[in-house]
Design an enzyme around this catalytic site. Structure first.
Site, short mmCIF file in Angstrom:
data_model
loop_
_atom_site.label_atom_id
_atom_site.label_comp_id
_atom_site.label_asym_id
_atom_site.label_seq_id
_atom_site.Cartn_x
_atom_site.Cartn_y
_atom_site.Cartn_z
N CYS A 131 0.85 -1.19 0.00
CA CYS A 131 0.00 0.00 0.00
C CYS A 131 0.88 1.24 0.00
O CYS A 131 1.44 1.63 1.04
CB CYS A 131 -0.93 0.01 1.21
SG CYS A 131 -1.99 1.48 1.26
N CYS A 134 -0.21 4.03 2.44
CA CYS A 134 0.14 3.73 3.83
C CYS A 134 1.64 3.86 4.05
O CYS A 134 2.08 4.38 5.08
CB CYS A 134 -0.34 2.33 4.21
SG CYS A 134 -2.14 2.16 4.20
#
Length: 178
Positions: A131, A134
């Protein structure tokens, strides 16, 4: 069950992984809590039963009960967040980014351990789960907290090696069963 057992299980064709286990985990300069929390969280995130079974006892022996629980919490909450935020980020309709997430993630605000350590573990899990949103978010929090790039890189080196060993050993287990 240990790092040495895991290294012994790595096949000859993946000798680089065996050497990397020794250097990245066995000779890490990270403080014990950062190291073993990262190892445990990434072992869980790797989804490899072999890797988790071999590394968990050593991680547990090197972590306080609070840190042990927090590392597992980092793996759990990031499994959810990485899917959610990666999907939101990848969708071409950016309006999803304006919608309320509506997901509980209280452990991020109160992990029960130093927040920098929890962020580092969350960052490493995000590396495995891919991700980018993230990764950027956790990296920025870590950098603002004074964590140097070398420490952050250590976390994603651990993630890379743990994931690669998991893929290799899980493949070998399947091939051996044929």
């Amino acid at each position: 069950m240990s790092l040495d057992s895991l290294k012994s299980a790595v096949p000859d064709y993946a000798k680089d992984l065996k050497l990397n286990l020794g250097s990245v985990i066995g000779n890490s300069d990270l403080p014990a809590q950062q190291l073993w929390g990262t190892v445990l969280a990434t072992a869980i995130a790797s989804r490899s039963p072999i890797v988790l079974r071999e590394l968990e006892p050593e991680a547990k022996a090197n972590l306080s009960p609070e840190a042990y629980s927090a590392a597992k919490s980092a793996a759990a909450v990031m499994a959810m967040n990485n899917v959610f935020y990666r999907t939101r980020h990848l969708l071409s309709d950016h309006e999803y980014g304006t919608l309320r997430a509506g997901l509980r993630m209280n452990v991020i605000g109160n992990p029960g351990v130093d927040k920098v350590d929890f962020e580092l573990w969350s960052f490493a899990v995000s590396a495995i789960n891919g991700c980018g949103m993230c990764l950027d978010s956790h990296e920025q929090v870590l950098r603002k907290a004074g964590v140097d790039r070398e420490t952050i890189q250590e976390a994603f080196k651990i993630a890379a090696v743990v994931e690669a060993v998991g893929v290799t050993l899980d493949a070998e287990a399947v091939l051996a069963a044929e």
